[in-house]
Design a protein around this motif. Structure first.
Motif, short mmCIF file in Angstrom:
data_model
loop_
_atom_site.label_atom_id
_atom_site.label_comp_id
_atom_site.label_asym_id
_atom_site.label_seq_id
_atom_site.Cartn_x
_atom_site.Cartn_y
_atom_site.Cartn_z
N ALA A 4 45.32 39.33 61.93
CA ALA A 4 44.83 39.27 60.78
C ALA A 4 44.74 40.22 59.56
CB ALA A 4 43.20 38.80 60.92
N TYR A 5 44.79 39.58 58.35
CA TYR A 5 44.16 40.31 57.31
C TYR A 5 43.25 41.00 57.14
CZ TYR A 5 50.18 40.20 56.78
OH TYR A 5 50.98 40.66 57.25
N ILE A 6 42.55 41.45 56.52
CA ILE A 6 41.77 41.30 55.57
C ILE A 6 41.48 41.68 54.38
CG2 ILE A 6 38.90 42.43 56.26
CD1 ILE A 6 40.07 43.22 58.85
N LEU A 7 41.54 41.08 53.67
CA LEU A 7 40.73 40.83 52.12
C LEU A 7 39.53 41.72 51.78
CD1 LEU A 7 43.04 37.21 51.54
CD2 LEU A 7 43.66 39.58 51.85
N GLY A 13 36.45 51.99 41.02
CA GLY A 13 36.69 53.31 41.48
C GLY A 13 37.00 53.25 43.11
N ARG A 14 36.61 52.40 44.00
CA ARG A 14 36.66 53.17 45.60
C ARG A 14 37.99 52.15 46.73
NH1 ARG A 14 33.55 56.29 48.27
NH2 ARG A 14 32.60 54.66 49.74
N ALA A 15 38.55 52.07 45.82
CA ALA A 15 39.96 51.30 46.21
C ALA A 15 40.57 51.98 47.22
CB ALA A 15 40.57 50.67 45.99
N ALA A 16 41.29 53.31 46.75
CA ALA A 16 42.02 54.40 47.30
C ALA A 16 40.94 55.08 48.88
CB ALA A 16 42.14 55.03 46.29
N GLY A 36 45.00 42.95 41.47
CA GLY A 36 44.35 41.86 41.79
C GLY A 36 42.88 41.91 42.02
N PRO A 37 43.18 40.55 42.21
CA PRO A 37 41.41 39.38 42.99
C PRO A 37 41.05 40.79 44.02
CG PRO A 37 43.37 38.27 43.63
CD PRO A 37 44.04 38.99 43.14
N TYR A 38 41.70 40.68 44.54
CA TYR A 38 41.13 41.89 45.91
C TYR A 38 41.51 43.67 45.89
CZ TYR A 38 39.98 38.17 47.77
OH TYR A 38 39.05 36.13 48.64
N ASP A 39 40.74 44.63 46.61
CA ASP A 39 41.31 46.11 45.90
C ASP A 39 42.46 46.21 47.10
OD1 ASP A 39 39.80 45.89 43.52
OD2 ASP A 39 38.20 45.89 44.71
N VAL A 40 42.08 46.09 48.39
CA VAL A 40 42.13 47.03 49.50
C VAL A 40 43.06 45.15 50.53
CG1 VAL A 40 42.24 47.83 52.23
CG2 VAL A 40 41.11 48.38 49.53
N ILE A 41 44.09 45.43 51.37
CA ILE A 41 44.25 44.20 52.18
C ILE A 41 44.90 45.06 53.52
CG2 ILE A 41 46.42 42.54 52.56
CD1 ILE A 41 46.57 42.18 49.68
N GLY A 65 31.17 51.33 50.20
CA GLY A 65 31.97 51.14 48.78
C GLY A 65 32.45 49.58 48.83
N ILE A 66 32.54 48.97 50.02
CA ILE A 66 33.22 47.47 49.93
C ILE A 66 31.79 46.73 49.87
CG2 ILE A 66 33.41 45.59 52.28
CD1 ILE A 66 34.97 48.06 53.14
N THR A 67 32.13 45.80 49.31
CA THR A 67 31.06 44.70 48.29
C THR A 67 31.31 43.08 48.91
OG1 THR A 67 32.70 44.04 46.18
CG2 THR A 67 31.02 45.52 46.18
N ARG A 68 32.96 42.64 49.05
CA ARG A 68 33.39 41.57 49.82
C ARG A 68 34.06 41.89 51.36
NH1 ARG A 68 32.92 36.54 46.58
NH2 ARG A 68 31.02 37.19 46.71
N THR A 69 34.95 40.94 51.53
CA THR A 69 35.65 41.08 53.03
C THR A 69 35.57 39.33 53.39
OG1 THR A 69 34.51 41.47 54.93
CG2 THR A 69 34.69 43.58 54.26
N LEU A 70 37.23 39.36 53.12
CA LEU A 70 37.89 37.19 53.44
C LEU A 70 38.79 38.06 54.66
CD1 LEU A 70 38.17 34.64 53.30
CD2 LEU A 70 39.28 35.04 51.79
N THR A 71 38.34 37.54 55.83
CA THR A 71 39.45 37.56 56.79
C THR A 71 40.43 36.64 57.05
OG1 THR A 71 38.11 39.00 58.25
CG2 THR A 71 39.48 37.56 59.16
#
Length: 78
Positions: A4-7, A13-16, A36-41, A65-71
């Motif tokens: 799976a990809y988890i978006l 400022g927390r993506a890295a 883009g609309p997501y910070d980490v894939i 630091g995560i606010t939302r995920t989409l699997t």
């Protein structure tokens, strides 16, 4: 094997930092900070859907630091 990809959306400022922490988790094959609309894939794999759900709910979503995920499970359409 389920892949799976988890978006992931993060706090500003927390993506890295989120990508680095998630990359170290068992079952995660890659974690990249992106624009883009997501910070980490994240690309992840597990033995079955239940194990994938456990990875997302019990490990990935607990990273600070995560606010939302989409699997997005990978499907192979023949």
């Amino acid at each position: 094997m389920v892949q799976a990809y988890i978006l992931i959306q993060t706090e500003v400022g927390r993506a890295a930092a989120v990508a680095r922490e998630i990359a170290a988790l068992p079952g995660v094959t890659t974690a990249e900070d992106v624009t883009g609309p997501y910070d980490v894939i994240v690309r992840a794999e597990a033995a079955d859907v239940d194990e994938l759900g456990h990875l997302v709910a019990s490990r990935v979503q607990r990273v600070e630091g995560i606010t939302r995920t989409l699997t997005c499970p990978v499907v192979h359409i023949v």
